[in-house]
Design an enzyme around this catalytic site. Structure first.
Site, PDB file in Angstrom:
ATOM      1  N   LYS A   1      72.817  40.675  41.874  1.00 41.38           N
ATOM      2  CA  LYS A   1      72.649  39.307  42.010  1.00 41.38           C
ATOM      3  C   LYS A   1      73.852  38.139  41.331  1.00 41.38           C
ATOM      4  O   LYS A   1      73.868  38.562  40.135  1.00 41.38           O
ATOM      5  CB  LYS A   1      71.406  38.926  41.227  1.00 41.38           C
ATOM      6  CG  LYS A   1      70.964  37.279  41.053  1.00 41.38           C
ATOM      7  CD  LYS A   1      69.457  37.202  40.802  1.00 41.38           C
ATOM      8  CE  LYS A   1      69.320  36.858  39.478  1.00 41.38           C
ATOM      9  NZ  LYS A   1      70.013  35.573  38.902  1.00 41.38           N
TER      10      LYS A   1
ATOM     11  N   ASP B   1      72.500  34.059  44.308  1.00 42.63           N
ATOM     12  CA  ASP B   1      71.309  33.253  43.922  1.00 42.63           C
ATOM     13  C   ASP B   1      72.045  31.876  43.818  1.00 42.63           C
ATOM     14  O   ASP B   1      72.290  31.187  42.645  1.00 42.63           O
ATOM     15  CB  ASP B   1      70.994  33.830  42.427  1.00 42.63           C
ATOM     16  CG  ASP B   1      69.811  33.151  41.790  1.00 42.63           C
ATOM     17  OD1 ASP B   1      69.092  32.329  42.352  1.00 42.63           O
ATOM     18  OD2 ASP B   1      69.697  33.418  40.479  1.00 42.63           O
TER      19      ASP B   1
ATOM     20  N   LYS C   1      70.563  28.967  45.020  1.00 42.44           N
ATOM     21  CA  LYS C   1      69.451  27.886  44.954  1.00 42.44           C
ATOM     22  C   LYS C   1      69.772  26.664  45.627  1.00 42.44           C
ATOM     23  O   LYS C   1      69.851  25.367  45.171  1.00 42.44           O
ATOM     24  CB  LYS C   1      69.092  27.621  43.354  1.00 42.44           C
ATOM     25  CG  LYS C   1      68.464  28.845  42.839  1.00 42.44           C
ATOM     26  CD  LYS C   1      67.742  28.545  41.569  1.00 42.44           C
ATOM     27  CE  LYS C   1      67.139  29.643  40.906  1.00 42.44           C
ATOM     28  NZ  LYS C   1      68.150  30.605  40.252  1.00 42.44           N
TER      29      LYS C   1
ATOM     30  N   ASP D   1      69.460  20.452  49.363  1.00 44.80           N
ATOM     31  CA  ASP D   1      70.363  19.130  49.903  1.00 44.80           C
ATOM     32  C   ASP D   1      69.458  18.748  51.196  1.00 44.80           C
ATOM     33  O   ASP D   1      68.601  19.180  51.414  1.00 44.80           O
ATOM     34  CB  ASP D   1      71.795  19.509  49.752  1.00 44.80           C
ATOM     35  CG  ASP D   1      72.413  18.269  49.474  1.00 44.80           C
ATOM     36  OD1 ASP D   1      72.216  17.185  49.963  1.00 44.80           O
ATOM     37  OD2 ASP D   1      73.614  18.570  48.798  1.00 44.80           O
TER      38      ASP D   1
ATOM     39  N   THR E   1      60.598  28.832  36.718  1.00 47.96           N
ATOM     40  CA  THR E   1      59.342  29.309  35.602  1.00 47.96           C
ATOM     41  C   THR E   1      59.801  28.508  34.379  1.00 47.96           C
ATOM     42  O   THR E   1      59.044  28.231  33.379  1.00 47.96           O
ATOM     43  CB  THR E   1      59.710  30.520  35.050  1.00 47.96           C
ATOM     44  OG1 THR E   1      61.313  31.162  35.249  1.00 47.96           O
ATOM     45  CG2 THR E   1      59.036  31.772  35.882  1.00 47.96           C
TER      46      THR E   1
ATOM     47  N   ARG F   1      68.673  41.460  31.386  1.00 49.53           N
ATOM     48  CA  ARG F   1      69.055  42.137  29.841  1.00 49.53           C
ATOM     49  C   ARG F   1      68.250  43.261  29.363  1.00 49.53           C
ATOM     50  O   ARG F   1      68.577  44.009  28.505  1.00 49.53           O
ATOM     51  CB  ARG F   1      68.832  40.828  28.820  1.00 49.53           C
ATOM     52  CG  ARG F   1      69.704  39.813  29.120  1.00 49.53           C
ATOM     53  CD  ARG F   1      69.331  38.655  28.184  1.00 49.53           C
ATOM     54  NE  ARG F   1      68.406  37.872  29.090  1.00 49.53           N
ATOM     55  CZ  ARG F   1      67.497  36.788  28.619  1.00 49.53           C
ATOM     56  NH1 ARG F   1      67.966  36.289  27.620  1.00 49.53           N
ATOM     57  NH2 ARG F   1      66.562  36.614  29.354  1.00 49.53           N
TER      58      ARG F   1
HETATM   59  O1  C5P Z   1      67.871  39.011  31.395  1.00 46.18           O
HETATM   60  P1  C5P Z   1      66.756  38.569  32.206  1.00 46.18           P
HETATM   61  O2  C5P Z   1      66.175  39.637  32.860  1.00 46.18           O
HETATM   62  O3  C5P Z   1      65.715  37.346  31.520  1.00 46.18           O
HETATM   63  O4  C5P Z   1      67.308  37.902  33.465  1.00 46.18           O
HETATM   64  C1  C5P Z   1      66.732  37.414  34.554  1.00 46.18           C
HETATM   65  C2  C5P Z   1      67.420  36.981  35.700  1.00 46.18           C
HETATM   66  O5  C5P Z   1      66.426  36.247  36.548  1.00 46.18           O
HETATM   67  C3  C5P Z   1      68.386  35.828  35.474  1.00 46.18           C
HETATM   68  O6  C5P Z   1      69.557  35.804  35.952  1.00 46.18           O
HETATM   69  C4  C5P Z   1      67.523  34.370  35.556  1.00 46.18           C
HETATM   70  O7  C5P Z   1      68.495  33.283  35.982  1.00 46.18           O
HETATM   71  C5  C5P Z   1      66.802  34.790  36.714  1.00 46.18           C
HETATM   72  N1  C5P Z   1      65.612  34.187  36.967  1.00 46.18           N
HETATM   73  C6  C5P Z   1      64.561  34.096  35.930  1.00 46.18           C
HETATM   74  N2  C5P Z   1      63.351  33.249  36.383  1.00 46.18           N
HETATM   75  C7  C5P Z   1      63.290  32.525  37.625  1.00 46.18           C
HETATM   76  C8  C5P Z   1      64.372  32.780  38.357  1.00 46.18           C
HETATM   77  C9  C5P Z   1      65.503  33.327  38.218  1.00 46.18           C
HETATM   78  O8  C5P Z   1      64.811  34.451  35.124  1.00 46.18           O
HETATM   79  N3  C5P Z   1      62.206  31.878  37.801  1.00 46.18           N
END
Ligand code: C5P
Length: 244
Positions: free
Chosen positions: A38, A65, A67, A70, A129, A221
């Site tokens: 992603k 990703d 998003k 428009d 979120t 992460r």
């Molecule tokens: O490191 P982590 O597991 O928190 O990464 C989550 C990934 O998912 C990030 O790229 C973040 O932008 C994405 N994301 C998220 N919550 C969402 C949509 C996308 O954490 N609602």
């Protein structure tokens, strides 16, 4: 398909890095375990689409990703351009409305057909979120609860030709039962029991997300910040295997 292949298809690794070099190192190290990489706005605004080809050459799929949100015509044109770049998996905001989503589908499908490719996977973001109940009600003046609102947008996305939605694992089962098992659900906020939550609030373990019907798990992460990334990934595989 072997169980490992079934798990691999579900794993979406978030390349939340600033440089091409860092992205390539993660792709090389983890490609054996990742079906989809992603790339989002953080990476794209500094590097463009340079790594897209690299990912495909390494045998994985790209999820852009991006998003989109428009007017319908602009989103249609952007969708066409994304497919021309060789990416068959991207997302947009469901709050752009039914016409915007239909135009994205039409543009993307037309170009895919022209190039002899399958119909692209387009996911709709229902509710970020970062939008809490109070932000929804008090700032945005939307008089609904977050769960009902997300479900309503998922149904709109389904009726507007989207392939699925981005949603919390806690909403996956309701979305699947309202929109059908073929309607894809991609879940971020995935945290195995042994990892740290960081700032993510509505987290779920990989096995819980899969048990709720998640088609894709965004892994960030929990693996990328780990001192032994391959080991962390193997532990996630073991956990998912127990519920498949
Ligand atoms: O490191 P982590 O597991 O928190 O990464 C989550 C990934 O998912 C990030 O790229 C973040 O932008 C994405 N994301 C998220 N919550 C969402 C949509 C996308 O954490 N609602």
């Amino acid at each position: 398909m072997s169980i490992n292949e079934r798990i691999k298809e579900k794993i979406v690794l978030a390349l939340d890095v600033d440089t091409e070099q860092e992205a390539k190192a993660l792709i090389k190290e983890l490609k054996g375990y990742v079906g989809v990489f992603k790339l989002g706005l953080q990476f794209y605004t500094s590097n463009g689409s340079s790594v897209f080809e690299f990912i495909k050459d390494e045998g994985a799929e790209v999820f852009f990703d991006v998003k989109l949100h428009d007017i319908p015509n602009t989103v249609k044109k952007a969708s066409e351009n994304i497919i021309r770049k060789g990416v068959g998996f991207f997302n947009l905001h469901a709050t752009g409305g039914a016409e915007m989503m239909r135009q994205a589908r039409e543009g993307a499908d037309n170009v895919a057909k022209e190039l002899g490719q399958k119909s692209p996977t387009i996911l709709a973001v229902t509710l970020l979120t970062s939008i809490s109940q109070s932000v929804l009600n008090e700032e945005l003046k939307i008089n609904s609860n977050t769960k009902d609102y997300a479900l309503m947008l998922a149904k709109l996305a389904k009726n507007s030709g989207m392939s699925g939605v981005v949603a919390s694992a806690h909403e996956a089962a309701d979305i699947k039962s309202a929109c059908g098992s073929d309607f894809k659900v991609l879940c971020p906020g995935i945290r195995p029991q042994w990892s740290v939550a960081n700032e993510q609030k509505r987290i779920a373990t990989p096995s819980y997300a899969v048990s709720q019907g998640a088609d894709y798990l965004v892994i960030g992460r929990a693996v990328t910040a780990s001192s032994n990334k391959v080991d962390a990934m193997k532990k996630i595989y073991d956990e998912i295997e127990s519920v498949l």
